[in-house]
Design a protein around this motif. Sequence first.
Motif, PDB file in Angstrom:
ATOM      1  N   ALA A 256       0.834  -1.241  -0.104  1.00 30.00           N
ATOM      2  CA  ALA A 256       0.001   0.085   0.010  1.00 30.00           C
ATOM      3  C   ALA A 256       0.898   1.177   0.028  1.00 30.00           C
ATOM      4  O   ALA A 256       2.014   1.417   0.597  1.00 30.00           O
ATOM      5  CB  ALA A 256      -1.105  -0.173   1.254  1.00 30.00           C
ATOM      6  N   SER A 257       0.357   2.257  -0.907  1.00 30.17           N
ATOM      7  CA  SER A 257       1.114   3.460  -0.697  1.00 30.17           C
ATOM      8  C   SER A 257       0.033   4.554  -0.278  1.00 30.17           C
ATOM      9  O   SER A 257      -1.181   4.314  -0.296  1.00 30.17           O
ATOM     10  CB  SER A 257       1.703   3.700  -2.260  1.00 30.17           C
TER      11      SER A 257
ATOM     12  N   ARG B  34      -5.465   2.465   9.009  1.00 33.87           N
ATOM     13  CA  ARG B  34      -6.848   1.820   8.286  1.00 33.87           C
ATOM     14  C   ARG B  34      -6.989   0.528   8.502  1.00 33.87           C
ATOM     15  O   ARG B  34      -6.182  -0.356   8.927  1.00 33.87           O
ATOM     16  CB  ARG B  34      -6.330   1.818   6.682  1.00 33.87           C
ATOM     17  N   THR B  35      -8.287   0.089   8.412  1.00 34.81           N
ATOM     18  CA  THR B  35      -8.698  -1.201   8.298  1.00 34.81           C
ATOM     19  C   THR B  35      -8.562  -1.823   6.921  1.00 34.81           C
ATOM     20  O   THR B  35      -9.086  -1.135   6.162  1.00 34.81           O
ATOM     21  CB  THR B  35     -10.209  -1.202   8.791  1.00 34.81           C
ATOM     22  N   MET B  36      -7.940  -2.740   6.772  1.00 25.72           N
ATOM     23  CA  MET B  36      -7.410  -3.466   5.397  1.00 25.72           C
ATOM     24  C   MET B  36      -8.328  -4.719   5.280  1.00 25.72           C
ATOM     25  O   MET B  36      -8.353  -5.592   6.418  1.00 25.72           O
ATOM     26  CB  MET B  36      -6.093  -3.576   5.498  1.00 25.72           C
TER      27      MET B  36
ATOM     28  N   TYR C  29      -7.761  -5.071  11.518  1.00 21.54           N
ATOM     29  CA  TYR C  29      -8.089  -3.593  11.956  1.00 21.54           C
ATOM     30  C   TYR C  29      -6.497  -2.984  12.472  1.00 21.54           C
ATOM     31  O   TYR C  29      -5.582  -3.766  12.490  1.00 21.54           O
ATOM     32  CB  TYR C  29      -8.979  -3.504  12.992  1.00 21.54           C
ATOM     33  N   SER C  30      -6.679  -1.840  12.758  1.00 21.41           N
ATOM     34  CA  SER C  30      -5.458  -1.000  13.437  1.00 21.41           C
ATOM     35  C   SER C  30      -4.978  -1.531  14.730  1.00 21.41           C
ATOM     36  O   SER C  30      -3.945  -1.721  14.868  1.00 21.41           O
ATOM     37  CB  SER C  30      -5.793   0.537  13.501  1.00 21.41           C
ATOM     38  N   THR C  31      -6.014  -2.063  15.414  1.00 17.11           N
ATOM     39  CA  THR C  31      -5.723  -2.633  16.773  1.00 17.11           C
ATOM     40  C   THR C  31      -5.000  -4.110  16.513  1.00 17.11           C
ATOM     41  O   THR C  31      -4.638  -4.754  17.546  1.00 17.11           O
ATOM     42  CB  THR C  31      -6.707  -2.953  17.402  1.00 17.11           C
ATOM     43  N   MET C  32      -4.986  -4.771  15.136  1.00 23.56           N
ATOM     44  CA  MET C  32      -4.303  -5.967  15.024  1.00 23.56           C
ATOM     45  C   MET C  32      -5.343  -6.987  15.084  1.00 23.56           C
ATOM     46  O   MET C  32      -5.120  -8.293  14.863  1.00 23.56           O
ATOM     47  CB  MET C  32      -3.079  -6.292  15.554  1.00 23.56           C
ATOM     48  N   SER C  33      -6.851  -6.859  15.607  1.00 24.16           N
ATOM     49  CA  SER C  33      -7.827  -7.761  15.726  1.00 24.16           C
ATOM     50  C   SER C  33      -8.157  -7.951  14.121  1.00 24.16           C
ATOM     51  O   SER C  33      -8.019  -7.268  13.318  1.00 24.16           O
ATOM     52  CB  SER C  33      -8.914  -7.229  16.388  1.00 24.16           C
ATOM     53  N   THR C  34      -8.782  -9.368  14.086  1.00 23.83           N
ATOM     54  CA  THR C  34      -9.159  -9.971  12.696  1.00 23.83           C
ATOM     55  C   THR C  34     -10.163 -10.490  12.827  1.00 23.83           C
ATOM     56  O   THR C  34     -10.964 -11.035  13.949  1.00 23.83           O
ATOM     57  CB  THR C  34      -7.911 -10.996  12.407  1.00 23.83           C
TER      58      THR C  34
ATOM     59  N   ARG D 152      -0.621  -8.020   9.132  1.00 21.98           N
ATOM     60  CA  ARG D 152      -0.155  -6.644   8.520  1.00 21.98           C
ATOM     61  C   ARG D 152       1.290  -6.037   9.233  1.00 21.98           C
ATOM     62  O   ARG D 152       1.601  -6.576  10.397  1.00 21.98           O
ATOM     63  CB  ARG D 152      -1.176  -5.654   8.737  1.00 21.98           C
ATOM     64  N   ASP D 153       1.858  -5.534   8.459  1.00 17.23           N
ATOM     65  CA  ASP D 153       3.361  -4.901   8.725  1.00 17.23           C
ATOM     66  C   ASP D 153       3.313  -3.512   8.684  1.00 17.23           C
ATOM     67  O   ASP D 153       3.576  -2.773   7.418  1.00 17.23           O
ATOM     68  CB  ASP D 153       4.420  -5.399   8.032  1.00 17.23           C
ATOM     69  N   ASN D 154       2.927  -2.550   9.635  1.00  9.98           N
ATOM     70  CA  ASN D 154       2.878  -1.402   9.084  1.00  9.98           C
ATOM     71  C   ASN D 154       3.904  -0.652   9.079  1.00  9.98           C
ATOM     72  O   ASN D 154       4.067   0.569   8.561  1.00  9.98           O
ATOM     73  CB  ASN D 154       2.098  -0.638  10.555  1.00  9.98           C
ATOM     74  N   SER D 155       5.246  -1.112   9.404  1.00 10.34           N
ATOM     75  CA  SER D 155       6.474  -0.567   9.028  1.00 10.34           C
ATOM     76  C   SER D 155       6.682  -0.603   7.678  1.00 10.34           C
ATOM     77  O   SER D 155       7.527   0.250   6.960  1.00 10.34           O
ATOM     78  CB  SER D 155       7.566  -1.220   9.910  1.00 10.34           C
ATOM     79  N   LYS D 156       6.051  -1.918   6.914  1.00 14.17           N
ATOM     80  CA  LYS D 156       6.408  -1.769   5.539  1.00 14.17           C
ATOM     81  C   LYS D 156       5.031  -1.591   4.593  1.00 14.17           C
ATOM     82  O   LYS D 156       5.227  -1.590   3.480  1.00 14.17           O
ATOM     83  CB  LYS D 156       6.694  -3.189   5.058  1.00 14.17           C
ATOM     84  N   ASN D 157       3.970  -0.877   5.282  1.00  7.20           N
ATOM     85  CA  ASN D 157       2.606  -0.703   4.497  1.00  7.20           C
ATOM     86  C   ASN D 157       2.262  -1.870   3.824  1.00  7.20           C
ATOM     87  O   ASN D 157       2.050  -1.792   2.547  1.00  7.20           O
ATOM     88  CB  ASN D 157       2.924   0.662   3.723  1.00  7.20           C
ATOM     89  N   THR D 158       2.430  -3.205   4.455  1.00 10.29           N
ATOM     90  CA  THR D 158       1.934  -4.259   3.716  1.00 10.29           C
ATOM     91  C   THR D 158       0.719  -5.113   4.552  1.00 10.29           C
ATOM     92  O   THR D 158       0.811  -5.008   5.638  1.00 10.29           O
ATOM     93  CB  THR D 158       3.022  -5.170   3.289  1.00 10.29           C
ATOM     94  N   VAL D 159      -0.067  -5.796   3.789  1.00 11.63           N
ATOM     95  CA  VAL D 159      -0.945  -6.870   4.447  1.00 11.63           C
ATOM     96  C   VAL D 159      -0.805  -7.961   3.641  1.00 11.63           C
ATOM     97  O   VAL D 159      -0.793  -8.083   2.363  1.00 11.63           O
ATOM     98  CB  VAL D 159      -2.270  -6.032   4.681  1.00 11.63           C
TER      99      VAL D 159
END
Length: 113
Positions: A24-25, A32-34, A52-57, A71-78
């Motif tokens: 994601a860019s 963001r919820t992905m 979710y942003s809380t890491m719940s799924t 998700r890896d928020n440091s890399k903007n990936t899901v």
Amino acid sequence: QVQLVESGGGLVQAGGSLTLSCAASGTFFGIRTMGWYRQAPGKQRELVATIYSTMSTTYGDSVKGRFTISRDNSKNTVSLQMNSLKPEDTAVYYCHAEGTTSWGKGTLVTVSS
């Protein structure tokens, strides 16, 4: 706006595994919820998994216990780890940023019996 690019699809035998990735860019990825969705030929697009942003799924009933979203928020990936794949999992898989109109172009997963 968020731009999304999926990768990792392919052909796999039933019982096998695949991992899909979505890059994601854009801003505010971490809050963001992905979601991962899929669309099989002749069928409507369906929700596969959400993180979710809380890491719940949450997961669709058809994939519970077999698929794992992360998700890896440091890399903007899901990512979507898919195990024990079945022929009925065959579909184009899409990444989506919930609350936006942003969708990736999709990646095709084909599971042979």
